[in-house]
Design an enzyme around this catalytic site. Structure first.
Site, PDB file in Angstrom:
ATOM      1  N   GLU A  23      81.221 106.631  19.039  1.00 12.47           N
ATOM      2  CA  GLU A  23      82.335 106.281  18.154  1.00 12.47           C
ATOM      3  C   GLU A  23      83.441 107.339  18.228  1.00 12.47           C
ATOM      4  O   GLU A  23      83.166 108.539  18.267  1.00 12.47           O
ATOM      5  CB  GLU A  23      81.808 106.168  16.712  1.00 12.47           C
TER       6      GLU A  23
ATOM      7  N   ARG B  39      80.305  90.761  15.112  1.00 11.29           N
ATOM      8  CA  ARG B  39      80.151  92.080  14.475  1.00 11.29           C
ATOM      9  C   ARG B  39      81.533  92.697  14.239  1.00 11.29           C
ATOM     10  O   ARG B  39      82.027  92.668  13.119  1.00 11.29           O
ATOM     11  CB  ARG B  39      79.265  92.999  15.344  1.00 11.29           C
TER      12      ARG B  39
HETATM   13  C1  LIG Z   1      82.176 100.910  15.961  1.00  6.25           C
HETATM   14  C2  LIG Z   1      82.567 100.603  14.549  1.00  6.25           C
HETATM   15  O1  LIG Z   1      83.293  99.666  14.358  1.00  6.25           O
HETATM   16  S1  LIG Z   1      81.989 101.462  13.279  1.00  6.25           S
HETATM   17  C3  LIG Z   1      81.640 100.327  12.016  1.00  6.25           C
HETATM   18  C4  LIG Z   1      80.194 100.321  11.680  1.00  6.25           C
HETATM   19  N1  LIG Z   1      79.908  99.293  10.763  1.00  6.25           N
HETATM   20  C5  LIG Z   1      79.970  99.441   9.443  1.00  6.25           C
HETATM   21  O2  LIG Z   1      80.238 100.515   8.868  1.00  6.25           O
HETATM   22  C6  LIG Z   1      79.717  98.226   8.646  1.00  6.25           C
HETATM   23  C7  LIG Z   1      78.410  98.303   7.972  1.00  6.25           C
HETATM   24  N2  LIG Z   1      78.305  99.428   7.065  1.00  6.25           N
HETATM   25  C8  LIG Z   1      77.787  99.305   5.813  1.00  6.25           C
HETATM   26  O3  LIG Z   1      77.482  98.211   5.355  1.00  6.25           O
HETATM   27  C9  LIG Z   1      77.606 100.548   5.037  1.00  6.25           C
HETATM   28  O4  LIG Z   1      78.574 101.485   5.453  1.00  6.25           O
HETATM   29  C10 LIG Z   1      76.142 101.141   5.210  1.00  6.25           C
HETATM   30  C11 LIG Z   1      75.176 100.159   4.610  1.00  6.25           C
HETATM   31  C12 LIG Z   1      75.815 101.377   6.663  1.00  6.25           C
HETATM   32  C13 LIG Z   1      76.069 102.495   4.520  1.00  6.25           C
HETATM   33  O5  LIG Z   1      76.533 102.333   3.215  1.00  6.25           O
HETATM   34  P1  LIG Z   1      76.616 103.528   2.159  1.00  6.25           P
HETATM   35  O6  LIG Z   1      75.297 104.194   2.067  1.00  6.25           O
HETATM   36  O7  LIG Z   1      77.188 102.921   0.929  1.00  6.25           O
HETATM   37  O8  LIG Z   1      77.606 104.609   2.776  1.00  6.25           O
HETATM   38  P2  LIG Z   1      79.117 104.461   3.217  1.00  6.25           P
HETATM   39  O9  LIG Z   1      79.462 103.070   3.513  1.00  6.25           O
HETATM   40  O10 LIG Z   1      79.989 105.156   2.227  1.00  6.25           O
HETATM   41  O11 LIG Z   1      79.078 105.273   4.591  1.00  6.25           O
HETATM   42  C14 LIG Z   1      79.209 106.685   4.635  1.00  6.25           C
HETATM   43  C15 LIG Z   1      77.922 107.371   5.004  1.00  6.25           C
HETATM   44  O12 LIG Z   1      77.513 106.977   6.330  1.00  6.25           O
HETATM   45  C16 LIG Z   1      77.326 108.176   7.111  1.00  6.25           C
HETATM   46  N3  LIG Z   1      77.537 107.847   8.517  1.00  6.25           N
HETATM   47  C17 LIG Z   1      78.695 107.708   9.166  1.00  6.25           C
HETATM   48  N4  LIG Z   1      78.446 107.414  10.455  1.00  6.25           N
HETATM   49  C18 LIG Z   1      77.116 107.330  10.592  1.00  6.25           C
HETATM   50  C19 LIG Z   1      76.275 107.056  11.693  1.00  6.25           C
HETATM   51  N5  LIG Z   1      76.767 106.786  12.896  1.00  6.25           N
HETATM   52  N6  LIG Z   1      74.946 107.055  11.491  1.00  6.25           N
HETATM   53  C20 LIG Z   1      74.444 107.330  10.273  1.00  6.25           C
HETATM   54  N7  LIG Z   1      75.188 107.585   9.193  1.00  6.25           N
HETATM   55  C21 LIG Z   1      76.523 107.596   9.352  1.00  6.25           C
HETATM   56  C22 LIG Z   1      78.348 109.124   6.538  1.00  6.25           C
HETATM   57  O13 LIG Z   1      78.068 110.455   6.890  1.00  6.25           O
HETATM   58  C23 LIG Z   1      78.177 108.869   5.051  1.00  6.25           C
HETATM   59  O14 LIG Z   1      77.002 109.513   4.606  1.00  6.25           O
HETATM   60  P3  LIG Z   1      77.022 110.432   3.250  1.00  6.25           P
HETATM   61  O15 LIG Z   1      77.293 109.470   2.145  1.00  6.25           O
HETATM   62  O16 LIG Z   1      75.653 111.014   3.224  1.00  6.25           O
HETATM   63  O17 LIG Z   1      78.094 111.431   3.428  1.00  6.25           O
END
Ligand SMILES: CC(=O)SCCNC(=O)CCNC(=O)[C@H](O)C(C)(C)COP(=O)(O)OP(=O)(O)OC[C@H]1O[C@@H](n2cnc3c(N)ncnc32)[C@H](O)[C@@H]1OP(=O)(O)O
Length: 522
Positions: free
Chosen positions: A151, A21
């Site tokens: 986080e 991950r």
């Molecule tokens: C511990 C760590 O390393 S954190 C890393 C977590 N992992 C990742 O981010 C990788 C996987 N992520 C992804 O594939 C994408 O980010 C997805 C599918 C989750 C979401 O994608 P998208 O809808 O395109 O949004 P994007 O990537 O721009 O993320 C931003 C959105 O997530 C929201 N967000 C941030 N943190 C969280 C959370 N913990 N829970 C829910 N939503 C969250 C933000 O507020 C933002 O929402 P908004 O657009 O309504 O303002």
């Protein structure tokens, strides 16, 4: 700084490995379904880490398929509760993704700093906690266990400690197994790590905490060390220290440090660490630096003659970090600082004994070659010996008579080859993905005809001296595997020719099969 150290010697520590991950959050890294499964199997069954995190929910169709495949295997083996997926505070979306993939544990990504909750989610802490409680209730209904990531916790402790306490206070009586404390941006130093972890443990003695380090200041291992001293009993790692930006705490270094410096116990089988490291290096395409502790190519290689001499005299340079513990062996480099002792060690390994005068001559030649910046591999030593001593014990059993390689735009590259093996001449012709590949395919055809095995090409490294001269010599070092791994080298201004020279060298190595009996008669 760190206050009183708790008595930890002999205590048990668990490992959660997040190579699949957080490790996959290394720029440019993406594991295929099959690769995820292979790494998961080795981590849980050979290395024996306690838990693994294998994906983030919602990422992609490919990530879903990979997760499902690992979950199917884990279900058969009774490992489902050890396989975790990161998910988001999104009511049921992440939970449904995990459930559909067959998962049983969500690592719920919640906000650990006031800044993140108010500025990224644009919510109040109270609203955020309500949303989290909703996900926890949904998870419980769906039979999914919950761990919570806070986080940006490290930043939260620095700038909004009350918020962090508010979160843990609200979560501690929920159905949450573990609360995971990430130094998300790798900002901590060992003293702060100790103090912040101690604060958590003393304020919430009934909560099980994990610590998750990042290596932005190259302090990940030091911070893990201090988190454990503060009382943390589970730490997160990745194989080879992969991970977002500068990466996470490397599994192998964490294990050696815990065992040798803190005298603590884990379930990890350290003899398997090198194997998983190589596997992840190959799947990720991220090369391990040669000096990376425990897993780098040269970290168990003595370069200086004086050290090699000491090893022969009652292991004067012995330390606890023995290569055999990690499934490796001590090696002795061939270069200008080698000295006779190093060269003797390499010759012994090949079963070659030389008199004093011959050893001196060979040593001088190696120093001469090293001064010209040439890499000298131990597999080439017999040739250097044969060359210096002007004997034919290491004869060229394989010689190229002629070859041609062609590349025409829009057509597949082709090669034709004429080589002599044991005084007979063989010819073949083949195409390939590139010119060198076409050459190798032609030679492979000859070996197939002769019913002789052809080694597998494991690695191919090309280097040129810095400075950008187009007529510079290119050095190609190829790693091969038949019944053991060995390297050969070719040096030429043309890259294909350098690789072909290394290949002919390899053919001579296998044909001669280190015909050392002859040399020993010298
Ligand atoms: C511990 C760590 O390393 S954190 C890393 C977590 N992992 C990742 O981010 C990788 C996987 N992520 C992804 O594939 C994408 O980010 C997805 C599918 C989750 C979401 O994608 P998208 O809808 O395109 O949004 P994007 O990537 O721009 O993320 C931003 C959105 O997530 C929201 N967000 C941030 N943190 C969280 C959370 N913990 N829970 C829910 N939503 C969250 C933000 O507020 C933002 O929402 P908004 O657009 O309504 O303002």
């Amino acid at each position: 700084m760190t206050g009183k150290t708790v008595e930890i010697s002999g205590k048990h520590l668990t490992i959660m490995d997040t190579t699949l991950r957080d490790g996959e959050q290394t720029s440019g890294v993406s594991f295929s379904e099959g690769e995820k499964l292979s790494v998961a199997k080795v981590l849980l069954e050979d290395v024996k880490v306690d838990r693994i995190e294998i994906a983030s929910a919602r990422v992609s169709e490919g990530e879903f398929k990979g997760t499902k495949r690992v979950m199917q295997w884990a279900a058969q083996k009774g490992h489902l509760e050890k396989v975790e997926v990161l998910g988001f505070v999104d009511d049921k979306i992440s939970l449904q993704w995990i459930a559909d993939a067959g998962g049983k544990v969500i690592n719920l990504l919640c906000k650990g700093s006031h800044k993140h909750v108010t500025e990224q989610l644009r919510k109040t802490p109270e609203q955020h906690i309500e949303d989290i409680k909703q996900v926890i209730n949904n998870a419980t209904e769906m039979g999914i266990k919950v761990n919570v990531y806070l986080e940006d916790w490290s930043n939260g402790m620095r700038n909004s400690r009350d918020y962090v306490h508010f979160m843990v206070e609200n979560l501690k009586n929920e159905k949450v197994d573990r609360i995971m404390l990430p130094d998300t941006l790798g900002i901590l130093d060992p003293d702060e790590t100790y103090d912040f972890c101690k604060d958590m443990i003393e304020s919430f003695p009934d909560v099980d905490f994990d610590f998750h380090a990042h290596n932005d200041y190259d302090l990940a291992i030091a911070n893990v060390f201090h988190a454990i001293k503060a009382g943390i009993r589970c730490v997160h790692t990745t194989v080879n220290g992969l991970g977002e930006r500068a990466g996470n705490a490397p599994l192998s270094s964490v294990i050696a440090t815990i065992k040798d410096h803190l005298k603590m116990k884990t379930n990890v089988n350290e003899a398997q660490l090198n194997k998983v490291s190589k596997l992840v290096e190959s799947f990720s395409g991220i090369r391990i630096p040669t000096n990376k502790p425990l897993i780098g190519e040269f970290v168990f290689t003595q370069c200086s003659g004086i050290h090699a001499d000491g090893d022969s005299k009652n292991n004067l340079y012995f330390n606890e970090l023995l290569p055999e513990r990690f499934g490796r062996t001590r090696q002795y480099a061939l270069g200008k600082t080698s000295g006779k002792a190093n060269i003797k060690k390499n010759l012994e390994e090949l079963g070659i004994e030389l008199d004093k005068e011959s050893l001196k001559k060979v040593t001088n030649r190696i120093i001469e070659l090293a001064d010209q910046k040439e890499t000298i591999t131990s597999d080439e030593l017999p040739y250097i010996v044969a060359d210096v001593l002007e004997n034919d014990f290491f004869e060229q059993k394989v010689r190229v008579i002629n070859y041609s390689v062609h590349y025409t735009m829009g057509l597949r590259p082709v090669a034709s080859v004429s080589i002599e093996i044991g005084k007979k001449i063989y010819e073949e012709f083949s195409d390939g993905d590139g010119q060198y590949n076409a050459f190798v395919n032609s030679v492979k055809k000859i070996y197939k005809r002769l019913e002789k095995p052809f080694p597998v090409l494991v690695d191919y490294l090309v280097t040129i001296p810095p400075g950008g001269r187009t007529n510079a010599l290119v050095e190609t070092v190829i790693t091969w595997r038949n019944n053991h791994e060995f390297k050969t080298k070719g040096l030429h201004p043309d890259q294909n020719t350098a690789a072909i020279l290394a290949t002919i060298r390899m053919l001579n190595v296998i044909e001669n099969d280190y015909n050392t009996e002859n040399l020993n008669k010298n």
